[in-house]
Design a protein around this motif. Structure first.
Motif, PDB file in Angstrom:
ATOM      1  N   ILE A 104       0.835  -1.205   0.000  1.00 58.06           N
ATOM      2  CA  ILE A 104       0.000   0.000   0.000  1.00 58.06           C
ATOM      3  C   ILE A 104       0.872   1.258   0.000  1.00 58.06           C
ATOM      4  N   ALA A 105       0.504   2.207  -0.851  1.00 60.29           N
ATOM      5  CA  ALA A 105       1.130   3.539  -0.850  1.00 60.29           C
ATOM      6  C   ALA A 105       0.089   4.554  -0.426  1.00 60.29           C
ATOM      7  N   PHE A 106       0.521   5.602   0.273  1.00 56.78           N
ATOM      8  CA  PHE A 106      -0.408   6.586   0.824  1.00 56.78           C
ATOM      9  C   PHE A 106      -0.038   7.984   0.346  1.00 56.78           C
ATOM     10  N   VAL A 107      -1.047   8.784   0.128  1.00 59.02           N
ATOM     11  CA  VAL A 107      -0.864  10.221  -0.093  1.00 59.02           C
ATOM     12  C   VAL A 107      -1.948  10.921   0.709  1.00 59.02           C
ATOM     13  N   PHE A 108      -1.524  11.688   1.730  1.00 61.11           N
ATOM     14  CA  PHE A 108      -2.467  12.328   2.636  1.00 61.11           C
ATOM     15  C   PHE A 108      -2.599  13.817   2.341  1.00 61.11           C
ATOM     16  N   GLN A 109      -3.581  14.432   2.977  1.00 59.77           N
ATOM     17  CA  GLN A 109      -3.757  15.885   2.846  1.00 59.77           C
ATOM     18  C   GLN A 109      -2.552  16.625   3.419  1.00 59.77           C
ATOM     19  N   ASN A 110      -2.162  16.239   4.615  1.00 55.11           N
ATOM     20  CA  ASN A 110      -1.053  16.911   5.295  1.00 55.11           C
ATOM     21  C   ASN A 110       0.234  16.141   5.037  1.00 55.11           C
ATOM     22  N   THR A 111       1.045  16.676   4.145  1.00 54.87           N
ATOM     23  CA  THR A 111       2.268  15.992   3.744  1.00 54.87           C
ATOM     24  C   THR A 111       3.393  16.299   4.725  1.00 54.87           C
ATOM     25  N   LYS A 112       4.190  15.301   5.041  1.00 52.88           N
ATOM     26  CA  LYS A 112       5.325  15.474   5.935  1.00 52.88           C
ATOM     27  C   LYS A 112       6.613  15.299   5.144  1.00 52.88           C
ATOM     28  N   LEU A 113       7.402  16.379   5.056  1.00 54.27           N
ATOM     29  CA  LEU A 113       8.709  16.313   4.420  1.00 54.27           C
ATOM     30  C   LEU A 113       9.775  16.505   5.491  1.00 54.27           C
ATOM     31  N   PHE A 114      10.873  15.764   5.361  1.00 55.63           N
ATOM     32  CA  PHE A 114      11.953  15.835   6.334  1.00 55.63           C
ATOM     33  C   PHE A 114      12.945  16.921   5.941  1.00 55.63           C
ATOM     34  N   LYS A 115      13.694  17.379   6.917  1.00 58.07           N
ATOM     35  CA  LYS A 115      14.701  18.409   6.661  1.00 58.07           C
ATOM     36  C   LYS A 115      15.949  17.756   6.079  1.00 58.07           C
ATOM     37  N   THR A 116      15.810  17.307   4.864  1.00 59.60           N
ATOM     38  CA  THR A 116      16.916  16.716   4.122  1.00 59.60           C
ATOM     39  C   THR A 116      16.681  17.030   2.648  1.00 59.60           C
ATOM     40  N   SER A 117      17.466  16.461   1.771  1.00 59.31           N
ATOM     41  CA  SER A 117      17.322  16.791   0.354  1.00 59.31           C
ATOM     42  C   SER A 117      16.021  16.230  -0.214  1.00 59.31           C
ATOM     43  N   ILE A 118      15.579  16.821  -1.318  1.00 55.78           N
ATOM     44  CA  ILE A 118      14.399  16.298  -2.011  1.00 55.78           C
ATOM     45  C   ILE A 118      14.661  14.860  -2.434  1.00 55.78           C
ATOM     46  N   LEU A 119      15.879  14.602  -2.867  1.00 54.77           N
ATOM     47  CA  LEU A 119      16.255  13.251  -3.290  1.00 54.77           C
ATOM     48  C   LEU A 119      15.999  12.245  -2.170  1.00 54.77           C
ATOM     49  N   GLU A 120      16.466  12.559  -0.960  1.00 54.60           N
ATOM     50  CA  GLU A 120      16.298  11.637   0.161  1.00 54.60           C
ATOM     51  C   GLU A 120      14.859  11.604   0.648  1.00 54.60           C
ATOM     52  N   ASN A 121      14.148  12.709   0.524  1.00 53.90           N
ATOM     53  CA  ASN A 121      12.729  12.723   0.894  1.00 53.90           C
ATOM     54  C   ASN A 121      11.928  11.758   0.039  1.00 53.90           C
ATOM     55  N   VAL A 122      12.275  11.655  -1.232  1.00 50.83           N
ATOM     56  CA  VAL A 122      11.578  10.722  -2.118  1.00 50.83           C
ATOM     57  C   VAL A 122      12.097   9.304  -1.917  1.00 50.83           C
ATOM     58  N   ARG A 123      13.408   9.158  -1.743  1.00 52.41           N
ATOM     59  CA  ARG A 123      14.031   7.837  -1.642  1.00 52.41           C
ATOM     60  C   ARG A 123      13.595   7.089  -0.388  1.00 52.41           C
ATOM     61  N   ILE A 124      13.055   7.810   0.597  1.00 48.75           N
ATOM     62  CA  ILE A 124      12.615   7.131   1.823  1.00 48.75           C
ATOM     63  C   ILE A 124      11.554   6.078   1.521  1.00 48.75           C
ATOM     64  N   ALA A 125      10.852   6.246   0.396  1.00 45.00           N
ATOM     65  CA  ALA A 125       9.845   5.251   0.013  1.00 45.00           C
ATOM     66  C   ALA A 125      10.478   3.954  -0.458  1.00 45.00           C
ATOM     67  N   ASN A 126      11.717   4.041  -0.931  1.00 46.82           N
ATOM     68  CA  ASN A 126      12.436   2.852  -1.416  1.00 46.82           C
ATOM     69  C   ASN A 126      13.932   3.114  -1.261  1.00 46.82           C
ATOM     70  N   PRO A 127      14.502   2.808  -0.099  1.00 50.47           N
ATOM     71  CA  PRO A 127      15.911   3.138   0.174  1.00 50.47           C
ATOM     72  C   PRO A 127      16.889   2.537  -0.823  1.00 50.47           C
ATOM     73  N   PRO A 176       0.947  -1.866  -5.318  1.00 48.24           N
ATOM     74  CA  PRO A 176      -0.217  -2.185  -6.152  1.00 48.24           C
ATOM     75  C   PRO A 176      -1.530  -1.574  -5.653  1.00 48.24           C
ATOM     76  N   ILE A 177      -1.554  -1.092  -4.387  1.00 44.73           N
ATOM     77  CA  ILE A 177      -2.767  -0.481  -3.820  1.00 44.73           C
ATOM     78  C   ILE A 177      -2.429   0.935  -3.394  1.00 44.73           C
ATOM     79  N   ILE A 178      -3.269   1.873  -3.793  1.00 42.20           N
ATOM     80  CA  ILE A 178      -3.050   3.291  -3.477  1.00 42.20           C
ATOM     81  C   ILE A 178      -4.200   3.794  -2.620  1.00 42.20           C
ATOM     82  N   VAL A 179      -3.864   4.496  -1.534  1.00 40.62           N
ATOM     83  CA  VAL A 179      -4.864   5.144  -0.681  1.00 40.62           C
ATOM     84  C   VAL A 179      -4.618   6.647  -0.752  1.00 40.62           C
TER      85      VAL A 179
END
Length: 600
Positions: A426-449, A506-509
């Motif tokens: 399952i992948a999630f996309v919420f109203q209130n997004t949480k981004l970490f104080k790191t690079s955009i690259l690492e913020n995205v890569r957290i989903a798949n290290p 395969p499932i998106i919320v």
């Protein structure tokens, strides 16, 4: 009072683990240090006795130098033992605080994600991190002081009764009065007052934090502190309890305590006056004077020792309060992992007669919910606020566990799927997004290290983030939150979509993924969503009904029940709640600001 101390110390020692031995070593060294500190007073007594015995022929004195070196040696030993003891207790305290944090973090990592909806990060940090800090004083200082002071008192009592039991009783009388005064302040029925006082202080601190965060709103509407009644009430409550406890409960006992501990010498004077006639007759006057000097000097220790006990007791109270806050974290519910996990067979999602009620609520958030989302279908959840849409979606990834019925993913009960496997599904996309104080690259890569740089960049491109990358000084390597680099709500949402695309589940919320986006960002988000949702099972919570007209199925929720179900056109034809919502939505879309002239 005694039970609370024992419970606090016992609980902390359980967290100490293998470092418990350091605590015991530190307490032992502290006790030895206090025994060493008594010896110089004995040497003073011996020197005084010898000097008085040879008056006025001081040249006959033989052992003064020896006594002086003995006193100096034991004073140095006392310092060394105390220093070594503090090293041990500090090491144990730091490791215990570290263990509390580690154990606490390990525990909340097992908690359902819904737990963090009701327990904000600041609250958890306050309960765990700040509380762990509060326990350090007890283990590092207070316990050593308590044990050392008890040993010191025991040694004092023995010495006082060895030299002259009558003067010993006189000295101890001040200690007894002091202990009674302290108990009247902190023991018995007043123990609860102290606890209430601490609780009021905690509430005021919490309310103060909330008020500071709300200052922008207060300033916008030109309000005063009265507009934030919770903070004002917390201040008044703390003020009342502080005034009552310190002004009424503690005023007289503390005055008595300080008077008699600092003036312990006064009890010796009448005793000596009574003993002088007998000493003159028996020829023991010199011994009486020598003993008086010893007790006069030794009585000074009493105030220091009792002050240590009082401060140590407050440290134990603080640690007890901290442990209660830590227990709130340790008692957080945990998801039970299955012993024989199964693998989902496809991407379908099925709710079978599901009911769920939040803790503390008398009404169910969901009641007897049943529906099926076939693999690859898009299901939209709509309805009035508070109808149960977000709650329903949160049960799929086990943010909470159902009370009745079951939720199945791939024809397998989610409780029978390993948590790591379920989260990968399952992948999630919420109203209130949480981004970490790191690079955009690492913020995205957290989903798949394990994703490569190229994989991340492809996900960013699919999420329509090219314009974000181009405007930043270091592109995807730019650290968010540094040097004034911040993203708008819509831009943050696109970064979150890139995460979900990279995760490739395969499932998106989706919980109203474009709720806070401006028109320009919304167009880009919708394009990114078309990429994300392609060939996947989608559960979408929507308030903008125009975004779900093409959904395979629309489920209308109201007060925790499914009231309607079907396609967009089918629901319009029914003329029910969805039809009314659609009309209201279209009216809202057509609404515009007009001038007075146009209105006429």
């Amino acid at each position: 009072m005694k039970e609370k101390k024992q419970n606090a110390v016992t609980a902390l020692l359980e967290y100490a683990g293998n470092y418990k031995i350091l605590t015991f070593a530190g307490l032992t060294l502290s006790a030895i240090s206090m025994l060493c500190s008594i010896v110089p007073y004995v040497c003073i007594w011996l020197v005084a006795r010898e000097l008085i015995s040879v008056l006025p022929d001081f040249y006959k004195v033989l052992n003064v130098e020896t006594y002086g070196w003995i006193a100096f040696g034991f004073a140095v030993l006392g310092i060394i033992f105390y220093f070594a003891g503090l090293i041990c207790t500090h090491l144990a305290a730091f490791r215990t605080a570290e263990n509390i944090r580690k154990i606490g973090m390990a525990h909340i990592m097992k908690a359902p994600l819904g737990y963090f909806d009701n327990n904000a990060s600041g609250l958890i940090r306050g309960r765990l991190d700040s509380a762990a800090n509060d326990t350090e004083t007890l283990l590092a200082h207070n316990l050593a002081d308590i044990v050392g002071t008890i040993v010191l008192f025991a040694g004092m009592v023995i010495l006082m009764f060895i030299f002259d039991w009558r003067m010993g009783i006189a000295c101890l009388l001040s200690a007894v009065i002091s202990i009674i005064a302290m108990f009247s302040m902190m023991g018995g029925k007043n123990a609860q007052l102290m606890a209430d006082y601490q609780a009021a202080q905690d509430r005021m601190t919490k309310a103060g934090t909330e008020y500071v965060r709300g200052i922008p709103v207060v300033k916008i509407f030109q309000q005063t502190i009265d507009s934030f009644k919770t903070f004002k009430k917390a201040i008044e409550e703390y003020s009342d309890k502080a005034e009552y406890y310190q002004g009424k409960v503690c005023r007289i006992p503390q005055a008595v305590n300080l008077t008699f501990t600092e003036g312990a010498f006064i009890f010796l004077v009448p005793v000596v006056i009574i003993l002088v006639p007998g000493a003159l007759q028996s020829g023991d006057f010199i011994d009486l004077v020598t003993n008086f000097i010893f007790y006069a000097v030794f009585s000074a220790i009493i105030s220091t020792a009792l002050a240590k006990i009082m401060f140590a007791s407050s440290g134990i109270m603080l640690a007890s309060t901290a442990l209660k806050r830590i227990d709130l974290v340790m008692k957080a519910p945990t998801l039970k992992n299955c012993h024989d996990p199964q693998i989902p067979k496809d991407n379908s999602v099925v709710f079978k007669n599901v009911s769920f009620t939040y803790d503390g609520s008398s009404l169910p958030a969901l009641s007897h919910i049943s529906f099926k989302a076939e693999a690859g279908q898009s299901i939209a959840l709509v309805g009035p606020s508070g109808g149960g849409k977000t709650t329903l979606a949160s049960l799929i990834p086990r943010f909470w566990d159902v009370d009745e019925g079951c939720v199945e993913v791939g024809k397998v009960n989610v409780k029978d799927i390993d948590q790591h496997v379920l989260m990968k599904q399952i992948a999630f996309v919420f109203q209130n997004t949480k981004l970490f104080k790191t690079s955009i690259l690492e913020n995205v890569r957290i989903a798949n290290p394990d994703a490569s740089y190229d994989d991340v960049m492809r996900a960013l491109k699919a999420a329509r983030c090219e314009d974000i990358i181009e405007k930043l000084p270091n592109g995807a390597e730019t650290i968010l939150g540094s040097e004034g680099t911040y993203l708008s709500g819509g831009e943050q949402q696109r970064i979150a979509l890139a995460r979900a695309i990279l995760k490739d589940s395969p499932i998106i919320v989706l919980d109203e993924a474009s709720a806070f986006a401006d028109p320009e960002n919304e167009v880009l988000i919708q394009k990114a969503l078309s990429v994300l949702c392609k060939n996947r099972t989608v559960i979408m919570i929507a308030h903008r009904l125009s975004t779900i007209v093409n959904a395979d199925k629309i489920i209308v929720l109201d007060e925790g029940h499914i009231v309607e179900e079907g396609t967009h056109q089918e629901l319009l034809d029914k003329g029910g709640l969805y039809h009314k919502m659609w009309n209201d939505y279209n009216q809202a879309v057509k609404w515009k600001i007009t001038s007075e002239k146009e209105a006429l």
